[in-house]
Design an enzyme around this catalytic site. Sequence first.
Site, PDB file in Angstrom:
ATOM      1  CD  GLU B  53     -14.590  -6.429  -8.103  1.00 23.30           C
ATOM      2  OE1 GLU B  53     -14.596  -7.653  -8.131  1.00 23.30           O
ATOM      3  OE2 GLU B  53     -13.981  -5.074  -7.888  1.00 23.30           O
ATOM      4  CG  ASP B  64     -11.431 -13.983 -13.039  1.00 21.94           C
ATOM      5  OD1 ASP B  64     -10.489 -13.193 -12.632  1.00 21.94           O
ATOM      6  OD2 ASP B  64     -11.868 -13.486 -13.609  1.00 21.94           O
ATOM      7  CE1 TYR B 179      -9.026  -4.911  -9.850  1.00 17.26           C
ATOM      8  CE2 TYR B 179     -11.336  -5.170  -9.456  1.00 17.26           C
ATOM      9  CZ  TYR B 179      -9.856  -5.646  -9.333  1.00 17.26           C
ATOM     10  OH  TYR B 179      -9.583  -7.227  -9.057  1.00 17.26           O
TER      11      TYR B 179
END
Lengths: 405, 281
Positions: B53, B64, B179
């Site tokens: 990734e 994040d 994911y």
Amino acid sequence: MTKLNTYRAGPDEAGHFGIYGGRFVAETLMPLILEVEKAYTEAKDDPAFWDEFHSQMKHYVGRPSPLYFARRLTEHFGGAKVYFKRDELNHTGAHKINNTIGQILLARRMGKTRVIAETGAGQHGVAAATVCALFDIPCVIYMGETDIERQSPNVFRMKLLGAEVMPVTAGTGTLKDAMNEALRDWVANVDDTFYIIGTVAGPHPYPSMVRDFQAVIGNEVREQMQEAEGRKPDSLVACIGGGSNAMGLFHPFLDDEDVRIIGVEAAGHGIETGEHCASLTGGKPGVLHGNRTYLLQTEDGQIIDGHSISAGLDYPGIGPEHSWLFDNGRVEYVSVTDKEALDAFQLCTKMEGIIPALEPAHALAHVAKIAGGLPKDHLMVMNMCGRGDKDVFTVARLLGIEVSE
Amino acid sequence: MTNPATRIGKRFAALKAEGRAGLVTFVTAGDPDLETSREILFGLPGAGADVIEIGMPFSDPMADGPAIQASSLRALKDGMTLKKTLELVTGFRDTDDDTPVVLMGYYNPIYIYGVDDFVADARKAGVDGLIIVDLPPEEVDELWKPARAAGIDFIFLTAPTSDDARLPVIVERASGFVYYVSITGITGTRSADIADVGAALRRIRKHTELPIAVGFGIRTPEQAAEIASVADAAVVGSALVDIIAANLDPGGRPKEGVAEKLLALVSDLAAGIGGAGEKVA
């Protein structure tokens, strides 16, 4: 401009105003956003919700705020009759409380027991901390470290009100970073937390929800002008950072074709210098903080910090509905520099005995440019959306005067 | 079902045949500079990364944590752009035609690059999949349609908050793999309880046959091994990015050996989940 039958129908079901708005958030946040939307849709149709809102507006906020004829400035400009919508007289000194009351009522309705908010200048932070004190709900305010230094009186106010002020050092330590951090908090505290966003931006339903709460401004203006002059205003002027005070004034009048509507962005040192906060006149469409809208950004799509003398206009984006109204031409958007706003700030203080916040000083600077050229029976309403107490030290510094804080 | 014609499909089929879970590694393109980033990237397959990734740096990565935001800002400060990220992948493909490369990031840089140009250039560069954090199914079609038409997989995030009503909406457009974000929070903060992860994966598997990679909060070979016992792959990001952050001189330039240190952790992680990574010094 392309004429539409109505400018008041938006957003669509997915939260879009044309190509703007929407719900550009991480999947972790989606269930929360959908929950807020569902709760607000129900509340919106519940007369009891609005009864409580209007009761708080009247007894706690002090509404309706006066529509005041600014006689001396009108004579000074020598043209249009200039009225101020006195939202600076609201409890906490700005229009922000209209929205935080609305959202705290929704948070309570949803059974949420913790509130978070972001703030730049601290006005929204104070308004959020205030309603949390009122309803005894724990409150965490995210504020950029740079802004904490610039706005220490408001930081102290929030703390007095019982809020926890969390300094944000990530990124550039300003409003956009505070918003990032608040979103991160929300992702991590999905069960009990309600996020009170301070402006008409963010993921759907926030832009339209905040607009609906702030529309109390424009709705009052319509009634008050009818009472004062027996008719509608001819023009409306308001400053724009995220754009909530402007949207609150404008939205009820969008379908009144004969009402000219003008939004005033912060041109900082001048659009051409690149140091400004004029997302519409100096930015381009992009995606940030949950919505597609005009943004200040680089050629590579990185968000850049704006500059303005007014910390409350210092946001690289703007509400998506404004972006839509800019593209379709219903609303004119102009910009005013730091210097022009500072001049208007002093003029208003001396001639009307009203110390305006630097944000509405931008709107007044534009009024000063155009009022003189309009006929004497032209009725102009400018939103005096905040008072200037918070800005006196900034202004003193800029004028080269030493004042001890 | 995985598509045997794609690099991602082939890799997950091979992992299944080997009877082990995969290791997905995340690093930000251009962090801390282009040269070091290239050294790391080119070394990842040898160290045992099964899927790579690559973060597309963005100024405001709101989902994040501090570690990954800092890595984005380091890369941007060094002049990284989306165009250079794609060139980095092109260079990687000259050395490795098997390891899947998934670009992860936020929509704005792609929107500004131009969706059609981006999809064409990403395909040409050898990009296999996309994870665009702030494009939920409700907003994704404008990028999802052209990307899928170009044969690029679209990997969606699922979270503990994704319930049985939400999951079908998400997996409907998913390809490559799914994911699973194992915590309600941001990258690099806490770690999930393995029993909770196992239960969540059983729930997701009712809705999709795609492989499931689990990420957020995996820092050590032991944690990776634990996740590998229930998932099809374990994703490690913040722990790798932290190695870069810890090996910078006061001017922000990488110290000697930062790539080797990072790759050493990758090979430990690979060993932890029984991967085939060669031991890097």
